[in-house]
Design a protein around this motif. Structure first.
Motif, PDB file in Angstrom:
ATOM      1  N   VAL A 141       0.785  -1.048   0.398  1.00 19.92           N
ATOM      2  CA  VAL A 141      -0.002   0.298  -0.194  1.00 19.92           C
ATOM      3  C   VAL A 141       0.956   1.179  -0.181  1.00 19.92           C
ATOM      4  CG1 VAL A 141      -0.025   0.053   2.463  1.00 19.92           C
ATOM      5  CG2 VAL A 141      -1.610   1.014   0.884  1.00 19.92           C
ATOM      6  N   GLN A 161       3.898  -1.630  -8.804  1.00 22.21           N
ATOM      7  CA  GLN A 161       2.555  -1.621  -8.971  1.00 22.21           C
ATOM      8  C   GLN A 161       2.224  -0.621 -10.646  1.00 22.21           C
ATOM      9  OE1 GLN A 161       0.630   1.815  -6.578  1.00 22.21           O
ATOM     10  NE2 GLN A 161      -1.328   1.402  -7.806  1.00 22.21           N
ATOM     11  N   ARG A 182      -0.947  -5.364  -2.810  1.00 27.89           N
ATOM     12  CA  ARG A 182      -0.682  -4.481  -2.251  1.00 27.89           C
ATOM     13  C   ARG A 182      -1.411  -3.951  -0.867  1.00 27.89           C
ATOM     14  NH1 ARG A 182      -3.056  -0.125  -3.681  1.00 27.89           N
ATOM     15  NH2 ARG A 182      -1.682   1.530  -2.927  1.00 27.89           N
ATOM     16  N   GLN A 227      -5.468  -5.857  -9.100  1.00 26.78           N
ATOM     17  CA  GLN A 227      -5.428  -5.842  -8.352  1.00 26.78           C
ATOM     18  C   GLN A 227      -6.260  -6.002  -7.136  1.00 26.78           C
ATOM     19  OE1 GLN A 227      -3.408  -1.574  -8.265  1.00 26.78           O
ATOM     20  NE2 GLN A 227      -4.581  -1.283  -6.638  1.00 26.78           N
ATOM     21  N   THR A 229      -6.144  -4.529  -2.365  1.00 27.24           N
ATOM     22  CA  THR A 229      -5.775  -4.296  -1.696  1.00 27.24           C
ATOM     23  C   THR A 229      -6.608  -4.563  -0.762  1.00 27.24           C
ATOM     24  OG1 THR A 229      -4.904  -2.630  -2.862  1.00 27.24           O
ATOM     25  CG2 THR A 229      -4.790  -2.035  -1.263  1.00 27.24           C
ATOM     26  N   ILE A 232     -10.091  -2.328   4.511  1.00 35.56           N
ATOM     27  CA  ILE A 232     -11.294  -1.314   4.151  1.00 35.56           C
ATOM     28  C   ILE A 232      -9.835  -0.468   4.536  1.00 35.56           C
ATOM     29  CG2 ILE A 232     -13.190   0.386   4.987  1.00 35.56           C
ATOM     30  CD1 ILE A 232     -14.280  -2.130   5.031  1.00 35.56           C
ATOM     31  N   THR A 234      -6.636  -0.296   5.033  1.00 34.69           N
ATOM     32  CA  THR A 234      -5.470  -0.563   4.221  1.00 34.69           C
ATOM     33  C   THR A 234      -6.075   1.023   2.917  1.00 34.69           C
ATOM     34  OG1 THR A 234      -4.861  -2.403   4.443  1.00 34.69           O
ATOM     35  CG2 THR A 234      -3.813  -1.199   2.394  1.00 34.69           C
ATOM     36  N   LYS A 235      -7.339   0.661   2.767  1.00 33.96           N
ATOM     37  CA  LYS A 235      -7.923   1.256   1.400  1.00 33.96           C
ATOM     38  C   LYS A 235      -8.023   2.895   2.167  1.00 33.96           C
ATOM     39  CE  LYS A 235     -10.232  -2.089  -0.898  1.00 33.96           C
ATOM     40  NZ  LYS A 235     -10.499  -2.972  -0.267  1.00 33.96           N
ATOM     41  N   GLU A 238      -4.601   4.590   2.705  1.00 34.42           N
ATOM     42  CA  GLU A 238      -3.743   4.901   1.615  1.00 34.42           C
ATOM     43  C   GLU A 238      -4.524   6.105   0.839  1.00 34.42           C
ATOM     44  OE1 GLU A 238      -3.498   3.839  -3.527  1.00 34.42           O
ATOM     45  OE2 GLU A 238      -5.116   2.779  -2.089  1.00 34.42           O
ATOM     46  N   VAL A 239      -5.935   6.711   1.243  1.00 35.65           N
ATOM     47  CA  VAL A 239      -6.463   7.759   0.915  1.00 35.65           C
ATOM     48  C   VAL A 239      -5.870   9.083   1.086  1.00 35.65           C
ATOM     49  CG1 VAL A 239      -8.586   9.154   0.830  1.00 35.65           C
ATOM     50  CG2 VAL A 239      -9.093   6.709  -0.270  1.00 35.65           C
TER      51      VAL A 239
END
Length: 258
Positions: A141, A161, A182, A227, A229, A232, A234-235, A238-239
């Motif tokens: 990530v 990636q 990721r 992909q 990832t 939740i 982890t996502k 990233e944001v």
């Protein structure tokens, strides 16, 4: 003897070991690769005994320029048909770039960039000829994190990636599934987390076990996903990191917050 093999790098522990077990449970013979020879032998014996598949340990340092070609030649000479390639071997790193020596900086570039790319090249050619194959590249990530002390780690994972996305498009119609994985935090010794922190992370869902990660990754790859990832949190991480301006990151460093 197995007809089809899964080649997994970094098999002596953690995520790589979990990948090898997951693929062995699907009746693949395992080509287990690691630079930790004693641990590799032990893990190979465990997989062989539990799943009844052929396991071929290959002790090799993949942080060298010629390692991919050497590994491919070993498999070719033994007549091993690699149907699944898992580029997992890596080192986690959290340190200023200039604090590392030239030897380390060269090693991480070969290990995370050159070797996996060339393994895809060599084994991908065989998969293309057969019209069938599976490739999993383990990124992170952090592949989009331009933050301090992660210049080497996150940028090399970023290569994996982008590389994976490109070859996924190129190889999809040739019968080859390419998936970039990721993960965020994984419950391995790689991150040097205290046991209590790991238990808390697992309970709250922001840390994933290697077994769950491997299971999800293989499933996604076999379904043709580009992909994965997982999680939740982890996502969300990233944001959130992507929203932090560079000036704020400089301030964080100046104040020694991180």
């Amino acid at each position: 003897m197995s007809n089809s093999y899964a080649l997994v790098t970094g098999t002596s522990s953690g995520i790589g070991y979990a990948f090898a077990r997951e693929l062995a449970s699907r009746s693949y013979g395992i080509i287990a690769v690691s630079n930790e020879e004693e641990a590799l032998k032990s893990r190979s014996d465990e997989i062989r005994k539990e799943f009844g598949v052929e396991v071929i340990p290959v002790a090799m340092d993949l942080g060298r320029k010629d390692s991919a070609a050497e590994l491919y030649e070993i498999c070719r000479e033994k007549g091993l048909k690699v149907e699944v390639l898992v580029n997992n071997a890596g080192v986690y790193h959290d340190r200023d770039y200039l604090e590392d020596n030239e030897e380390f900086n060269s090693m991480i570039l070969f290990l995370h960039v050159y070797t996996p790319a060339m393994l895809v090249y060599h084994f991908g050619k065989d998969m293309e000829e057969r019209g069938r194959g599976y490739i999993i590249n383990v990124s992170s990530v952090t592949s989009k994190f331009g933050i301090q002390r992660m210049a080497s780690y996150s940028s090399t994972k970023g290569f994996l990636q982008m590389f994976s996305r490109s070859i996924h498009i190129e190889l999809k119609d040739k019968g080859i599934s390419v998936t970039c994985v990721r993960p965020g935090a994984v419950a391995t010794t790689l991150y040097h987390l205290k046991p209590a922190a790991v238990r808390t992370g697992l309970a709250l869902g922001y840390i994933i076990t290697p077994e769950k990660l491997a299971r999800k990754a293989v499933k996604a790859n076999f379904k043709g996903r580009a992909q994965l990832t997982p999680g939740i949190s982890t996502k969300l991480l990233e944001v959130l990191v992507a929203l932090i301006p560079t000036c704020v990151l400089r301030l964080i460093r100046k104040l020694k917050i991180f």
